[in-house]
Design a protein around this motif. Structure first.
Motif, mmCIF file in Angstrom:
data_model
loop_
_atom_site.group_PDB
_atom_site.id
_atom_site.type_symbol
_atom_site.label_atom_id
_atom_site.label_comp_id
_atom_site.label_asym_id
_atom_site.label_seq_id
_atom_site.Cartn_x
_atom_site.Cartn_y
_atom_site.Cartn_z
ATOM 1 N N CYS A 155 10.696 10.758 -4.095
ATOM 2 C CA CYS A 155 10.300 9.519 -3.433
ATOM 3 C C CYS A 155 10.837 9.486 -2.010
ATOM 4 O O CYS A 155 11.774 10.202 -1.661
ATOM 5 N N SER A 156 10.223 8.630 -1.205
ATOM 6 C CA SER A 156 10.730 8.379 0.136
ATOM 7 C C SER A 156 11.812 7.306 0.056
ATOM 8 O O SER A 156 11.994 6.642 -0.972
ATOM 9 N N ASP A 201 4.702 8.342 -0.412
ATOM 10 C CA ASP A 201 5.862 7.541 -0.807
ATOM 11 C C ASP A 201 6.447 8.059 -2.111
ATOM 12 O O ASP A 201 7.644 7.926 -2.357
ATOM 13 N N LEU A 202 5.573 8.614 -2.955
ATOM 14 C CA LEU A 202 5.966 9.117 -4.265
ATOM 15 C C LEU A 202 5.259 10.444 -4.510
ATOM 16 O O LEU A 202 4.076 10.581 -4.207
ATOM 17 N N PRO A 215 -3.262 19.760 -4.740
ATOM 18 C CA PRO A 215 -2.664 18.446 -5.009
ATOM 19 C C PRO A 215 -3.720 17.351 -5.058
ATOM 20 O O PRO A 215 -4.851 17.527 -4.578
ATOM 21 N N VAL A 216 -3.339 16.229 -5.618
ATOM 22 C CA VAL A 216 -4.173 15.020 -5.618
ATOM 23 C C VAL A 216 -3.397 13.926 -4.895
ATOM 24 O O VAL A 216 -2.237 13.664 -5.227
ATOM 25 N N LEU A 217 -4.045 13.296 -3.921
ATOM 26 C CA LEU A 217 -3.409 12.243 -3.130
ATOM 27 C C LEU A 217 -4.185 10.945 -3.309
ATOM 28 O O LEU A 217 -5.418 10.946 -3.259
ATOM 29 N N ALA A 218 -3.455 9.852 -3.507
ATOM 30 C CA ALA A 218 -4.103 8.545 -3.655
ATOM 31 C C ALA A 218 -3.388 7.512 -2.790
ATOM 32 O O ALA A 218 -2.173 7.563 -2.614
ATOM 33 N N VAL A 267 0.866 -1.168 0.000
ATOM 34 C CA VAL A 267 0.000 0.000 0.000
ATOM 35 C C VAL A 267 0.908 1.224 0.000
ATOM 36 O O VAL A 267 1.775 1.364 0.866
ATOM 37 N N ILE A 268 0.733 2.068 -1.012
ATOM 38 C CA ILE A 268 1.574 3.258 -1.135
ATOM 39 C C ILE A 268 0.689 4.494 -1.269
ATOM 40 O O ILE A 268 -0.466 4.417 -1.700
#
Length: 252
Positions: free
Chosen positions: A88-89, A46-47, A240-243, A18-19
């Protein structure tokens, strides 16, 4: 309105990951760079698939500084991709990266893709950050190039995200959504409209995923600890868009 929490990053017992993926047009950091970094940190991605990253004088320094302030690292892109950038993390293991410049139409801005293949444990994922043209015919052609580039990554699962410069009813947006999952349409979470940050009245930024990736939630982040409306308005002219996505483990 109470918004249900978006799943946190984790590795599942079956090897899937899960990211959290963030897409963000930062307008070349011409507004409030510290607010951009606070927004990114609050989303705990994460990205990050960035559009309009700095691409002129000392652009690498600006990108590195934003990554450090956001507690991330630069993955690829920037001026060498005509603006798209990947952050990225340290959770991500990088397999390869490539910056791609698209054909130049005289009189229009050069466009490009920042691409990479990364792994999160046993899950393997292709990435493309994009910022499509303001002109409709070029934008439609670039949507086709994006789909071709996704296929060329030669991975079973991939994510493409960015500023589409068009609402979901447009031809380029529909071309992408016909082959990919539009995160907001599949599992809406948070807010919908991304432009402008001061008067959000249209959705022109999106996160797309290939079939097989499970969309756990996608939208403009709201109600996260440390995330304020003031920062969202001050950071840039886009929201922003977060998923949250579940990426299956790669088949051995």
């Amino acid at each position: 309105m109470v918004i249900s929490p978006l799943p946190n990053s984790r590795t599942e017992p079956d090897g899937s990951a899960v990211i959290r993926v963030l897409a963000y047009n930062i307008r070349s950091l011409r507004d409030d760079e510290d607010a951009v970094a606070r927004v990114i940190r609050a989303c705990r991605p994460d990205l990050v698939l960035v559009q309009e990253a700095p691409r002129f004088f000392r652009w690498r320094k600006h990108a590195a500084r934003l990554a450090a302030k956001s507690e991330l690292v630069v993955l690829s892109g920037g001026a060498t991709a005509a603006g798209p950038l990947l952050l990225c993390s340290l959770r991500a293991t990088v397999e390869r990266t490539e910056d791609v410049l698209l054909p130049l139409t005289p009189g229009l801005h050069r466009r490009g893709f920042a691409t990479a293949v990364v792994r999160f444990g046993a899950a393997r994922l292709g990435l493309i950050s994009c910022h499509l043209s303001l002109r409709a015919d070029e934008r439609y052609a670039q949507a086709g190039m994006l789909l071709d580039r996704l296929a060329a990554l030669d991975v079973p699962h991939a994510v493409a995200a960015g500023d589409i410069n068009e609402r979901p009813g447009g031809r380029a947006f529909r071309r992408l959504a016909a082959e990919l999952q539009d995160g907001w349409a599949v599992r809406p979470w948070g807010g919908e409209n991304t432009s402008t940050s001061g008067d959000p009245h249209q959705r022109i930024d999106a996160i797309f995923a290939t079939p097989g990736i499970e969309v756990l939630g996608c939208g403009v982040p709201r109600g996260l600890p440390g995330l304020t409306d003031a920062d969202l308005r001050a950071a840039t002219d886009h929201l922003p868009v977060l998923a949250a996505l579940r990426v299956p483990a790669a088949q051995v």
